[in-house]
Design a protein around this motif. Structure first.
Motif, PDB file in Angstrom:
ATOM      1  N   GLN A  71      -6.495  11.619 -12.134  1.00  0.00           N
ATOM      2  CA  GLN A  71      -7.204  12.203 -13.410  1.00  0.00           C
ATOM      3  C   GLN A  71      -6.264  12.369 -14.580  1.00  0.00           C
ATOM      4  OE1 GLN A  71     -10.421  13.427 -13.798  1.00  0.00           O
ATOM      5  NE2 GLN A  71     -10.471  11.883 -12.280  1.00  0.00           N
ATOM      6  N   ASN A  72      -4.912  12.342 -14.331  1.00  0.00           N
ATOM      7  CA  ASN A  72      -4.003  12.484 -15.510  1.00  0.00           C
ATOM      8  C   ASN A  72      -2.733  11.548 -15.388  1.00  0.00           C
ATOM      9  OD1 ASN A  72      -2.651  13.182 -17.801  1.00  0.00           O
ATOM     10  ND2 ASN A  72      -2.360  15.161 -17.239  1.00  0.00           N
ATOM     11  N   VAL A  73      -3.103  10.283 -14.892  1.00  0.00           N
ATOM     12  CA  VAL A  73      -2.123   9.196 -14.812  1.00  0.00           C
ATOM     13  C   VAL A  73      -1.389   8.868 -15.776  1.00  0.00           C
ATOM     14  CG1 VAL A  73      -1.719   7.272 -13.698  1.00  0.00           C
ATOM     15  CG2 VAL A  73      -3.474   8.715 -12.829  1.00  0.00           C
ATOM     16  N   THR A  74       0.011   9.166 -15.731  1.00  0.00           N
ATOM     17  CA  THR A  74       0.990   8.644 -16.982  1.00  0.00           C
ATOM     18  C   THR A  74       1.852   7.563 -16.193  1.00  0.00           C
ATOM     19  OG1 THR A  74       2.527  10.272 -16.254  1.00  0.00           O
ATOM     20  CG2 THR A  74       1.060  10.694 -18.018  1.00  0.00           C
ATOM     21  N   THR A  75       2.028   7.457 -14.963  1.00  0.00           N
ATOM     22  CA  THR A  75       2.810   6.188 -14.440  1.00  0.00           C
ATOM     23  C   THR A  75       1.992   6.045 -13.073  1.00  0.00           C
ATOM     24  OG1 THR A  75       4.347   7.675 -13.101  1.00  0.00           O
ATOM     25  CG2 THR A  75       4.939   6.941 -15.309  1.00  0.00           C
ATOM     26  N   LEU A  76       1.944   4.616 -12.911  1.00  0.00           N
ATOM     27  CA  LEU A  76       1.437   4.176 -11.442  1.00  0.00           C
ATOM     28  C   LEU A  76       2.354   3.125 -10.892  1.00  0.00           C
ATOM     29  CD1 LEU A  76      -1.254   4.235  -9.589  1.00  0.00           C
ATOM     30  CD2 LEU A  76      -1.874   2.254 -10.933  1.00  0.00           C
ATOM     31  N   SER A  77       2.543   3.524  -9.565  1.00  0.00           N
ATOM     32  CA  SER A  77       3.331   2.482  -9.068  1.00  0.00           C
ATOM     33  C   SER A  77       2.401   1.977  -7.894  1.00  0.00           C
ATOM     34  CB  SER A  77       4.649   2.926  -8.223  1.00  0.00           C
ATOM     35  OG  SER A  77       5.427   3.429  -8.854  1.00  0.00           O
ATOM     36  N   ILE A  78       2.244   0.385  -7.828  1.00  0.00           N
ATOM     37  CA  ILE A  78       1.543  -0.268  -6.706  1.00  0.00           C
ATOM     38  C   ILE A  78       2.428  -1.109  -5.686  1.00  0.00           C
ATOM     39  CG2 ILE A  78      -0.295  -2.086  -6.555  1.00  0.00           C
ATOM     40  CD1 ILE A  78      -0.858  -1.489  -9.458  1.00  0.00           C
ATOM     41  N   PHE A  79       2.287  -0.610  -4.572  1.00  0.00           N
ATOM     42  CA  PHE A  79       2.989  -1.477  -3.535  1.00  0.00           C
ATOM     43  C   PHE A  79       2.132  -2.525  -2.623  1.00  0.00           C
ATOM     44  CE2 PHE A  79       4.387  -1.892   0.952  1.00  0.00           C
ATOM     45  CZ  PHE A  79       5.471  -2.747   0.886  1.00  0.00           C
ATOM     46  N   VAL A  80       2.565  -3.531  -2.851  1.00  0.00           N
ATOM     47  CA  VAL A  80       1.854  -4.584  -2.192  1.00  0.00           C
ATOM     48  C   VAL A  80       2.789  -5.056  -0.777  1.00  0.00           C
ATOM     49  CG1 VAL A  80       1.242  -7.333  -2.157  1.00  0.00           C
ATOM     50  CG2 VAL A  80       0.928  -5.681  -4.507  1.00  0.00           C
ATOM     51  N   GLY A  81       2.307  -4.882   0.415  1.00  0.00           N
ATOM     52  CA  GLY A  81       2.923  -5.014   1.487  1.00  0.00           C
ATOM     53  C   GLY A  81       2.884  -6.403   2.147  1.00  0.00           C
ATOM     54  N   GLY A  82       1.863  -7.273   1.820  1.00  0.00           N
ATOM     55  CA  GLY A  82       1.326  -8.307   2.402  1.00  0.00           C
ATOM     56  C   GLY A  82       0.218  -9.027   1.812  1.00  0.00           C
ATOM     57  N   ASN A  83      -0.137 -10.076   2.270  1.00  0.00           N
ATOM     58  CA  ASN A  83      -1.206 -11.021   1.580  1.00  0.00           C
ATOM     59  C   ASN A  83      -2.049 -11.463   2.779  1.00  0.00           C
ATOM     60  OD1 ASN A  83       0.011 -13.707   2.625  1.00  0.00           O
ATOM     61  ND2 ASN A  83       1.389 -13.259   1.085  1.00  0.00           N
ATOM     62  N   LEU A  84      -3.231 -11.943   2.109  1.00  0.00           N
ATOM     63  CA  LEU A  84      -4.442 -12.259   3.042  1.00  0.00           C
ATOM     64  C   LEU A  84      -4.103 -13.541   3.950  1.00  0.00           C
ATOM     65  CD1 LEU A  84      -7.225 -11.839   0.557  1.00  0.00           C
ATOM     66  CD2 LEU A  84      -6.627 -10.316   2.487  1.00  0.00           C
ATOM     67  N   GLY A  85      -3.172 -14.422   3.682  1.00  0.00           N
ATOM     68  CA  GLY A  85      -2.695 -15.555   4.543  1.00  0.00           C
ATOM     69  C   GLY A  85      -1.463 -15.320   5.256  1.00  0.00           C
ATOM     70  N   ASP A  86      -0.958 -14.240   5.153  1.00  0.00           N
ATOM     71  CA  ASP A  86       0.445 -13.955   5.835  1.00  0.00           C
ATOM     72  C   ASP A  86       1.400 -14.817   5.366  1.00  0.00           C
ATOM     73  OD1 ASP A  86      -0.495 -11.755   7.243  1.00  0.00           O
ATOM     74  OD2 ASP A  86      -1.345 -12.841   8.906  1.00  0.00           O
ATOM     75  N   SER A  87       1.364 -15.320   4.280  1.00  0.00           N
ATOM     76  CA  SER A  87       2.359 -16.245   3.434  1.00  0.00           C
ATOM     77  C   SER A  87       3.549 -15.533   3.014  1.00  0.00           C
ATOM     78  CB  SER A  87       1.888 -17.320   2.555  1.00  0.00           C
ATOM     79  OG  SER A  87       1.530 -16.668   1.514  1.00  0.00           O
ATOM     80  N   ASP A  88       4.557 -16.461   2.894  1.00  0.00           N
ATOM     81  CA  ASP A  88       5.730 -15.858   2.383  1.00  0.00           C
ATOM     82  C   ASP A  88       5.671 -15.551   0.865  1.00  0.00           C
ATOM     83  OD1 ASP A  88       7.118 -16.080   4.814  1.00  0.00           O
ATOM     84  OD2 ASP A  88       7.767 -17.919   4.181  1.00  0.00           O
ATOM     85  N   GLU A  89       5.004 -15.752   0.108  1.00  0.00           N
ATOM     86  CA  GLU A  89       4.645 -15.619  -1.442  1.00  0.00           C
ATOM     87  C   GLU A  89       3.176 -14.850  -1.479  1.00  0.00           C
ATOM     88  OE1 GLU A  89       5.302 -19.359  -2.965  1.00  0.00           O
ATOM     89  OE2 GLU A  89       7.231 -19.071  -3.062  1.00  0.00           O
TER      90      GLU A  89
END
Length: 189
Positions: A129-147
């Motif tokens: 509701q009152n966001v001034t900063t947002l951190s987004i953590f991506v822990g993995g990907n759909l293909g389990d690849s290195d990138e």
């Protein structure tokens, strides 16, 4: 009638201070700006790519408080993020904290969620509701690849309107994001 408020929601890019944003573990050739800036979002050769493994940690700073309603993320089916951990208004999140601490919201993504032209993924609006900063953590990907690759990232919502009914003026936004630490915006000493 319930869909009427969504009609007011839009891409919040103009309310993001890109100079104050960063992405940890991003490739030097494929940076965070490539997936955020309007000019590069739809170019196939410009995208955000992780560097030494599949993890990314994105920190976004808004020029004023916003209400987030949804997130739109696109990327290749074999290397787009499989999950997101979102942290609203949490300063100092690093990789260890992003893995260990309780996020504001977690999202599991499928190939349909990240396909080109896909619909935004709704967030629990009451939590953002009152966001001034947002951190987004991506822990993995759909293909389990290195990138991990993100070709487009859009945050959907509305800016918070001040009590006088107006958004911040251009001068107020410039003052809020003025240059270096040691400088002051025009007219302020």
């Amino acid at each position: 009638l319930a869909a009427a408020p969504m009609a007011q929601h839009s891409d919040l890019l103009e309310f993001i201070d890109l100079r104050q944003c960063e992405c940890l573990n991003a490739s030097k050739d494929h940076t965070f700006r490539h997936c955020m800036e309007l000019e590069s979002r739809d170019k196939e050769d410009l995208f955000l790519q992780s560097d030494c493994d599949e993890e990314l940690l994105i920190h976004i700073t808004f020029m004023q408080g916003v209400r987030l309603a949804a997130i739109k993320l696109e990327g290749p089916a074999d290397s787009a993020p499989s999950s997101l951990r979102l942290f609203a208004n949490r300063i100092g999140i690093d990789f260890d904290a992003a893995k260990a601490e309780t996020p504001t919201q977690s999202l599991q993504l499928t190939a349909n969620n990240v396909a080109s032209g896909s619909s935004p993924v709704d967030l629990r609006f009451v939590l953002f509701q009152n966001v001034t900063t947002l951190s987004i953590f991506v822990g993995g990907n759909l293909g389990d690849s290195d990138e991990t690759i993100i070709s487009k990232l859009c945050l959907i919502g509305v800016p918070i309107v001040h009590a006088d009914g107006l958004k911040r003026s251009t001068d107020q936004q410039a003052s809020a994001t003025a240059g270096d630490w040691g400088s002051s915006p025009k007219g302020i000493s």
